[in-house]
Every structure is written in C-alpha cells, then in structure tokens.
Design an enzyme around this catalytic site. Structure first.
Site, PDB file in Angstrom:
ATOM      1  N   ASN A   1       1.007  -1.509   0.489  1.00  0.00           N
ATOM      2  CA  ASN A   1      -0.320  -0.435  -0.159  1.00  0.00           C
ATOM      3  C   ASN A   1       0.922   1.354  -0.067  1.00  0.00           C
ATOM      4  OD1 ASN A   1       0.489  -0.808   2.718  1.00  0.00           O
ATOM      5  ND2 ASN A   1      -0.835   0.274   3.556  1.00  0.00           N
TER       6      ASN A   1
ATOM      7  N   GLU B   1       0.540   5.107   0.530  1.00  0.00           N
ATOM      8  CA  GLU B   1      -0.786   5.861   1.552  1.00  0.00           C
ATOM      9  C   GLU B   1      -0.305   7.956   0.805  1.00  0.00           C
ATOM     10  OE1 GLU B   1      -0.411   5.280   5.360  1.00  0.00           O
ATOM     11  OE2 GLU B   1      -1.556   3.789   4.936  1.00  0.00           O
TER      12      GLU B   1
ATOM     13  N   CYS C   1      -4.422   0.673  -2.323  1.00  0.00           N
ATOM     14  CA  CYS C   1      -4.542  -0.509  -1.987  1.00  0.00           C
ATOM     15  C   CYS C   1      -3.014  -0.973  -1.720  1.00  0.00           C
ATOM     16  CB  CYS C   1      -5.586  -1.269  -1.346  1.00  0.00           C
ATOM     17  SG  CYS C   1      -6.869  -0.003  -0.578  1.00  0.00           S
TER      18      CYS C   1
ATOM     19  N   GLU D   1      -3.011  -4.466  -2.969  1.00  0.00           N
ATOM     20  CA  GLU D   1      -3.824  -5.235  -4.128  1.00  0.00           C
ATOM     21  C   GLU D   1      -3.888  -4.585  -5.492  1.00  0.00           C
ATOM     22  OE1 GLU D   1      -4.723  -4.664  -0.742  1.00  0.00           O
ATOM     23  OE2 GLU D   1      -6.389  -6.025  -0.218  1.00  0.00           O
TER      24      GLU D   1
ATOM     25  N   CYS E   1     -10.831  -4.412   0.505  1.00  0.00           N
ATOM     26  CA  CYS E   1     -11.603  -3.516   0.608  1.00  0.00           C
ATOM     27  C   CYS E   1     -12.645  -3.497  -1.105  1.00  0.00           C
ATOM     28  CB  CYS E   1     -11.252  -1.797   0.457  1.00  0.00           C
ATOM     29  SG  CYS E   1     -10.718  -0.862  -0.735  1.00  0.00           S
TER      30      CYS E   1
ATOM     31  N   CYS F   1     -11.222  -1.939  -4.073  1.00  0.00           N
ATOM     32  CA  CYS F   1     -10.460  -3.515  -4.867  1.00  0.00           C
ATOM     33  C   CYS F   1     -10.833  -4.467  -5.249  1.00  0.00           C
ATOM     34  CB  CYS F   1      -9.185  -3.672  -3.462  1.00  0.00           C
ATOM     35  SG  CYS F   1      -8.285  -2.613  -3.383  1.00  0.00           S
TER      36      CYS F   1
HETATM   37  N1  THU Z   1      -5.587  -1.699   2.426  1.00  0.00           N
HETATM   38  C1  THU Z   1      -4.384  -2.130   1.882  1.00  0.00           C
HETATM   39  O1  THU Z   1      -3.963  -1.475   0.697  1.00  0.00           O
HETATM   40  N2  THU Z   1      -5.261  -2.958   1.643  1.00  0.00           N
HETATM   41  C2  THU Z   1      -6.593  -3.389   2.130  1.00  0.00           C
HETATM   42  O2  THU Z   1      -7.199  -4.285   1.623  1.00  0.00           O
HETATM   43  C3  THU Z   1      -7.605  -3.118   2.976  1.00  0.00           C
HETATM   44  C4  THU Z   1      -6.605  -1.434   4.212  1.00  0.00           C
HETATM   45  C5  THU Z   1      -4.773  -0.380   3.293  1.00  0.00           C
HETATM   46  C6  THU Z   1      -5.135   0.870   2.800  1.00  0.00           C
HETATM   47  C7  THU Z   1      -4.128   2.130   3.622  1.00  0.00           C
HETATM   48  O3  THU Z   1      -3.220   2.478   3.338  1.00  0.00           O
HETATM   49  C8  THU Z   1      -4.210   1.054   5.380  1.00  0.00           C
HETATM   50  O4  THU Z   1      -4.056   0.040   3.991  1.00  0.00           O
HETATM   51  C9  THU Z   1      -5.155   1.487   5.925  1.00  0.00           C
HETATM   52  O5  THU Z   1      -6.262   1.534   5.484  1.00  0.00           O
END
Ligand code: THU
Length: 150
Positions: A52, A54, A63, A65, A101, A104
């Site tokens: 991920n 940010e 994310c 994924e 999420c 995704c």
């Molecule tokens: N996140 C993912 O990368 N994948 C998921 O399946 C759930 C959430 C990330 C997004 C954000 O950077 C952090 O996790 C918190 O939500």
C-alpha cells in the site's frame, strides 16, 4: 463457493503468501502504520508483488492489491490467476486475515470479466487464512459494464 478458511500447504501458495509478506517491507504507510502486501501470480507463473502507498491527501492512498494488480496487468501479456494478501500492524503480521476493500473487490472483479477467468484470493493472517475462488464471491450485486448500456 463463498469465502472459507483454508490451511495453506501447497508450495505455490506458501511461496505467494511469502512474497506478499516480503512486499510489506516497501509499504509507504506513515498515516495508518498498517503495512499491506499483495502478490499476484499470473497464469504464466510470473509473480508481481506490491504494497500500500499512502498520501497526505488520504483519498489518494492506494491499497496493495490495486498497486499489484494494475502493475501486473499493465506489464504482462498473461492474466492474474491468484492473489495473496497479508498485513502487518506494528511490524507484526495481523493474527486475523485482511480482506480486500470494496474498491479492490471491484477492480478484482473487472479483471475476471476482462480475462474471462476467476481469480483465486488468499487472505492470510498469522492465525488463520481465508480463501475465495473468485472475486464474484466477494462482491454480490456487483456493478459491471452491462449496466452502462441501460
Ligand atoms: N489497505 C490495503 O492496502 N489493502 C486492504 O485490503 C485494506 C487496506 C491499506 C489502505 C491504507 O493504506 C491502509 O491499508 C489502512 O486502511
């Protein structure tokens, strides 16, 4: 079939989960401190992994994924066959699995429709793993391109 617990024992699966775990090392998550890793195995056997990423403007966060899936399909002639997803909290793998999420799930599902094949989804915590045979199982009542023609 719906999402269900699985004991990961196939070498190919163990390897993919390991690659997802390795990918968490490159997570850029200064806001959530939640390090997510994803590894996508293509039909030709190649694996693309990512984490991920940010942003101070929170909606711009992406994310693991989606970073992995979109990079994979942008750089391969093959199709995604299986994705492993893991996360670390405070530097340790979460005990419970992390599930993708909604956004995704939508991207995963569009890839199934695009390539006319299901994508197996492995979600692994340190204490339990879950498996789904297809993103369709994670997205009931989906929105897809046929609705654009209505
Ligand atoms: N996140 C993912 O990368 N994948 C998921 O399946 C759930 C959430 C990330 C997004 C954000 O950077 C952090 O996790 C918190 O939500």
């Amino acid at each position: 079939m719906a999402i269900r617990p699985i004991h990961i024992s196939q070498p190919q699966d163990l390897q993919l989960v390991g690659q997802a775990l390795q990918a968490t090392a490159k997570s850029y998550s200064p806001y959530s401190h939640f390090e997510v890793g994803a590894a996508v195995r293509m039909e030709d056997g190649r694996v693309f992994s990512a984490s991920n990423q940010e942003n101070a403007a929170y909606p711009a966060c992406v994310c693991a994924e989606r970073v992995a899936l979109l990079y994979a399909t942008a750089n391969s002639d093959s199709r995604p066959e299986c994705i492993a997803i893991v996360a670390k909290n405070a530097g340790r793998q979460t005990l419970q699995p992390v599930t993708p999420c909604g956004e995704c799930r939508q991207v995963l599902r569009e890839m199934e429709l695009r390539y006319h094949a299901p994508i197996r989804i492995l979600m692994c915590g340190a204490g339990q793993c879950l498996e789904a045979d297809s993103a369709a199982d994670l997205l009931p009542g989906e929105f897809s391109s046929d609705q654009l023609a209505r």
